[in-house]
Design an enzyme around this catalytic site. Structure first.
Site, PDB file in Angstrom:
ATOM      1  N   GLU A 132      81.496 -31.525  41.072  1.00 56.21           N
ATOM      2  CA  GLU A 132      82.030 -30.953  42.316  1.00 56.21           C
ATOM      3  C   GLU A 132      83.411 -31.515  42.633  1.00 56.21           C
ATOM      4  OE1 GLU A 132      79.719 -28.476  44.613  1.00 56.21           O
ATOM      5  OE2 GLU A 132      80.216 -28.355  42.489  1.00 56.21           O
ATOM      6  N   THR A 185      87.634 -22.499  47.711  1.00 54.88           N
ATOM      7  CA  THR A 185      86.996 -23.625  48.391  1.00 54.88           C
ATOM      8  C   THR A 185      88.002 -24.677  48.825  1.00 54.88           C
ATOM      9  OG1 THR A 185      84.972 -23.282  47.125  1.00 54.88           O
ATOM     10  CG2 THR A 185      85.262 -25.440  48.135  1.00 54.88           C
TER      11      THR A 185
END
Length: 311
Positions: A132, A185
């Site tokens: 991530e 994101t």
């Protein structure tokens, strides 16, 4: 030790409205698949990626799957172990449904299975967080933890990492709609203000506590009235076409609560049954079609299993 393995890992809904970076749950669909094979050549190679439209890197250092698997191999003392990885994207990239998380988790679960499960799924979470970090610049766990562990999870603390599995009503469903608009994101995270008013923080704390309590008590009314976000949603809603209209449509069709999945643009509603969830996705997609926006929809129970071996 088996020579090859094929694994599916699920998409996830992170934040669950009021729980920014600390709450998430897994769904049955969509998700990603990884095929992993042992090789005699040292090191990791990514031999194939499908379903990504050429967006994802084949370089092992830059791909979230191989990078997190390498961290795992370093940890178990096999840094040069030979692996061939195929990644098959079965979900949209940049959807707010944990696309990078699903890929990373599938890879980690696959390599851990090849090594006869040296670590528990929960112990794999820090390695998935490395993926991530590579994907969006910050190693949050609200996607990877539910993808690995299944169900609802609470990340009580990041330092030290403290992850708690939460119960939920058995008949709860999620209605998810992905409007095909671009909300990266990294950009969505940068929009969030770094300072908040104390009165807003107090409101948010109360809602997070209420949502967790509602899940434990299986109290739909408490869950619904706790699904309010005064910190992040007002900013991110700007990026989603007719967000507040979509929310009213969902609530009017019987949703318990409604919000943005992760950083968006996907939105989700929690419902008491599949029939209501299907009705909500139809209404939301119909409205988006009227705005000339294509969309995808998914209806799912809360996924309790996390990743699974497919062969």
């Amino acid at each position: 030790m088996r020579n090859s393995i094929k694994v599916f890992a699920p998409a996830t809904v992170a934040n669950v409205v009021c729980g920014y970076d600390v709450l998430g749950f897994a769904v049955n669909a969509p998700g990603d698949e990884v095929v992993m094979r042992l090789t005699e050549t040292k090191g990791i190679i990514i031999s194939k990626i499908t379903g990504d439209g050429g967006k994802l890197p084949l370089s092992p250092e830059k791909n979230t799957v191989s990078a997190s698997v390498q961290h795992y191999l370093n940890h178990i003392g096999k840094p040069d172990f030979g692996l061939d990885i195929e990644l098959h994207k079965k979900m949209p990239i940049g959807s707010g449904l944990g696309s990078s998380s699903a890929s990373t988790v599938a890879g980690l679960f696959a390599v851990n299975s090849l090594f006869d499960n040296l670590l528990t799924n929960q112990e794999l979470v820090p390695f998935a967080m490395k993926g991530e970090e590579l994907a969006c610049g910050y190693g949050h766990a609200d996607n990877v933890a539910p993808a690995l562990m299944g169900g609802f999870v609470l990340i009580r603390s990041y330092e030290p990492l403290d992850i708690i599995s939460l119960p939920h009503p058995e008949d709860m469903h999620a209605a998810i709609v992905y409007p095909e608009v671009d909300v990266p994101t990294k950009d969505a995270r940068q929009m969030i203000r770094s300072k908040v008013l104390l009165k807003d923080a107090v409101t948010q704390w109360g809602n997070v506590a209420g949502l967790v309590s509602g899940l434990f008590m299986k109290d739909y009314d408490l869950i619904g009235r706790s699904m309010t976000d005064v910190l992040v949603e007002p900013t991110r809603a700007i990026l989603i076409p007719d967000f507040y209209v979509l929310r009213q449509l969902a609530l009017g069709a019987g949703a318990i609560g409604f919000g943005i999945s992760g950083s968006g643009p996907s939105v989700f509603a929690l419902t008491k049954d599949a029939e209501t969830a299907n009705k909500i996705t139809e209404k939301l997609q119909s409205h988006l079609k009227g705005l000339a926006i294509n969309s995808l929809s998914f209806v799912s129970e809360v996924n309790k299993k996390g990743p699974v071996i497919l062969d």
